[in-house]
Structure formats: structure tokens, C-alpha cells
Design an enzyme around this catalytic site. Sequence first.
Site, PDB file in Angstrom:
ATOM      1  CG  ASN A  92      -0.293  -0.096   2.532  1.00 42.81           C
ATOM      2  OD1 ASN A  92       0.868  -0.470   2.612  1.00 42.81           O
ATOM      3  ND2 ASN A  92      -1.016   0.242   3.576  1.00 42.81           N
ATOM      4  CG  HIS A 179      -6.537  -6.120   6.474  1.00 41.93           C
ATOM      5  ND1 HIS A 179      -5.672  -5.331   7.203  1.00 41.93           N
ATOM      6  CD2 HIS A 179      -7.784  -5.741   6.851  1.00 41.93           C
ATOM      7  CE1 HIS A 179      -6.366  -4.517   7.985  1.00 41.93           C
ATOM      8  NE2 HIS A 179      -7.657  -4.742   7.787  1.00 41.93           N
ATOM      9  CG  HIS A 232      -2.986  -7.749  11.055  1.00 41.16           C
ATOM     10  ND1 HIS A 232      -4.216  -8.088  10.554  1.00 41.16           N
ATOM     11  CD2 HIS A 232      -2.508  -6.762  10.264  1.00 41.16           C
ATOM     12  CE1 HIS A 232      -4.472  -7.329   9.510  1.00 41.16           C
ATOM     13  NE2 HIS A 232      -3.465  -6.524   9.304  1.00 41.16           N
ATOM     14  CG  ASN A 278      -7.584  -2.147  10.606  1.00 38.84           C
ATOM     15  OD1 ASN A 278      -7.939  -3.254  11.006  1.00 38.84           O
ATOM     16  ND2 ASN A 278      -8.046  -1.632   9.483  1.00 38.84           N
ATOM     17  CG  ASP A 305       0.385  -4.051  10.822  1.00 32.74           C
ATOM     18  OD1 ASP A 305       0.701  -3.506   9.749  1.00 32.74           O
ATOM     19  OD2 ASP A 305      -0.771  -3.990  11.304  1.00 32.74           O
ATOM     20  CG  HIS A 309       0.729   6.658  10.395  1.00 25.73           C
ATOM     21  ND1 HIS A 309       0.210   6.609   9.118  1.00 25.73           N
ATOM     22  CD2 HIS A 309       0.281   5.531  11.020  1.00 25.73           C
ATOM     23  CE1 HIS A 309      -0.525   5.508   8.978  1.00 25.73           C
ATOM     24  NE2 HIS A 309      -0.494   4.833  10.114  1.00 25.73           N
TER      25      HIS A 309
END
Length: 441
Positions: A92, A179, A232, A278, A305, A309
Site C-alpha cells: 500500500n 487482511h 495480524h 487496525n 505490522d 505515520h
Amino acid sequence: MAENTYLLRGAAILGGEAEDLLIRNGVIEARGQGLAADGATVIDAAGLIALPGMVDVHTHLREPGREDAETVETGTRAAALGGFTAVHAMANSNPVADTAGVVEQVHSLGRASGWVDVRPVGAVTVGLAGEQLAELGAMADSRAQVRMFSDDGICVHDPVLMRRALEYVKAFDGVVAQHAQEPRLTAGAQMNEGTVSAVLGLTGWPAVAEESIIARDVLLAQHVGSRLHVCHVSTAGSVEIVRWAKARGINVTAEVTPHHLLLTDELVRSYDPVYKVNPPLRTDADVQALREGLADGTIDVVGTDHAPHPSEHKECEWAQAAMGMTGLETALSVVQETMIETGLMSWADFARVTSFTPAVIGRVADQGRPLEVGEPANVILVDPAARWTVDPHKMATMGRNSPFKGKELPGSVVATFFKGHPTVLDGRLNTPYRYPEVSSN
């Protein structure tokens, strides 16, 4: 000094008996007691544990397109400091890694950085839109040799597309990493659905939204005879579904994050967005089930994960904050605290869930190998007695969104050898590995 020759003296191999390891030109040349090598750089490893380099099946490096959050250079520096010698970079980015061109770009950036082996993860669907399969075959045939595919961050919720993806990757022994999040059950969700969400008045993310997708996908994997990996896992019910599927012989693997092994949704009462992730932090009962599942092999691996940010995306009101936490530089310590110091796992088990099995899932041939003569020298030295306090501002990652800020954790990575080269020495970055130049003739 003999160039590229290192003698690690007296390290406990996988936490067992103390032995020496002689590394020469990228390979473990000898293992035993009382080894000697003229001119070798000798590293006193008494009291340290030697483990194979860790392999992360789930890292967000953000580049290309999100260099304000992380770059391949900064993310892989963080990985080396955390004891990793290989990471799988999620798709992503911007543009999305859904073509051979983009995955080759990520692969090249990883080789240029030289801190760890960067294995790009290809998107399952074009633009992560969930409408059309991406160029799975072209990515598999590219120089990046992609074997793991995921729309991570978004669930491949269309069962027909999921079935087609599972069928397609069989041709090149690939795996679809799902996911698991039913989108209609999680519309507007802000945290785990339960007592805390009810008290805080935040929209809940129910466990069934994860569990229903896993149940569907293991049946699809069984139907087409393909490999499925569940990203996850976060609920006790999910652990039970994976356990049931494995008992039926379905080819499914699963991962758990370090933060889901330690933290619970009670932390959300602080409204600190660093705890927004998440899938969300769950209950203490879920944490205990995840630990037991990892210990008994139901959950195969630990995946970080790692999700850096920019500060402005996390230091804001809860509802507006981005989801995600950093994790590359704290993973080893959190697993030591939750799984080893609790007596649930040994260091040999640690190597299984952080190195051996992740490399098998990602089909990374020269990683996750035993510390034996003739094997590639991807090795880390760990001080299990060390204790340190997490300070995100001292980390190599650009992300400051660590949920462990200010927490004292056990264990530290003293050295990381990538392809026989020390990328980390004395707990600090050394120099990157440089790949041999390939002649154009």
C-alpha cells in the site's frame, strides 16, 4: 585483519550451549568450541544468544510515494537495529505495488540501501480497489520474484476475487496474505467492540468481522488447494478457527503482532491515538489466547505490522488519527517479555516464529536458515539480560508512533550480520552490505 572474517566467541546458540561461530565471506565456515582464525575480527559474545536473523512478513516501508512517513532507507535501518535481516514490504505505497515495475523499484531500493533483504509484497487487486486482479504473474516473474500478495489495510472481501487469487498464485507457489476485515461490519469502527467502546461511545470493531472472513477464506483455500496466510490475527475466536482449519489439513498460516501480544483495549480509555490500530487492540482474554496460540504453533509467526505515520497524522483527535504503530525496533523485546519471560516459549521457539517459519512462508531461500556450517551468515547476537527504555526519538524509523514510548523492555540486539557483514555492532548501526556489481557484458 582477514577481510570479511568474524569470529563470534562463546555465544549461546539458540539459547543453548555456548559455542564459537566463524563467519567468512558471507557463510558460516565453522561452529564449535575453541575455534581460531588468523586475522579474524573477534567478537566476545559471552552471555549473548546467537539467533538467525529475523524475517518480518509484514512491514510498511511507505516508499514510493509516502516518503514523509518512511523510506526504504530509514525503514531498513530500523529493521537492522531490530535484528531483522529480511522484511516483506507491504503493497500500500503510492503508487500501489500492483505492477512488475513498482515491485522492481522497491526491490532495487532495498538492494541500494543494503541493510536487509527487502522482499516486495504485491497487491492482490489493482490499486487495492478490490475489483480486478493485479498483475500477479508479472510480479512473480519480475526481478523481485514476488511470492506474497496482499491488499493489507483493505480486505479482499469479494469471495470470487479471493478464490481467483488463491487459484492464480498456485502456479508459482505464491501465497495470499489476507487482511481479514468484513467491511460492512466495521463501517466507522474506531476501536474494539466491547465494554470499553460502550463506555467511551466509540463505534466498535467486532471480533466477528475478522473471524467470519478467516472462516470463509480457509474454506476457499481448502476448495482450491492453495496457500493462505492470515495477517495480524487479533481475537480468540480467530485462533480457534485457524486451529480448526489446521486440524483439517488446510494449508493456512497465521501471524500475530507484538502489540497484540501485550496491549489491550483498556489503553484506549486514554484517548491517546498512538493506541489506534487496525485490527484494534482487543481484550485481555484475546491476548492470552494469542499467546497460547503462538506457543502451541496454531499461530505460525510474529509479524510486526510496522506502520510509521507522520506526527500530524497521530498527534490529533482520536477520530481523525491514522491507524497503525511502529514495531521493527521493539519486536524482539516485546516477544521476549510476553513469550519467553512468561515461560511460554524458548529462544529456539523464538527463532522458529521470527525467522525459520517466516522465511518459509515468504519463500525466501537464503533466510531463516539454521546456524550450521555452510549456511548463509544471517545472524544476530542478543543480550537477554539488557533492559532499556523506549524513546521513539532515538529510533531509526521516521515514525514516532510507538505504543511502548517510556516503557522499559527486556533484551537488546547487540549485533546483526547480513550476508556475513555486520550492519549493526555494539547496538549501533555500522555500515550497509554492498551487493557485488553485476557486469553488463
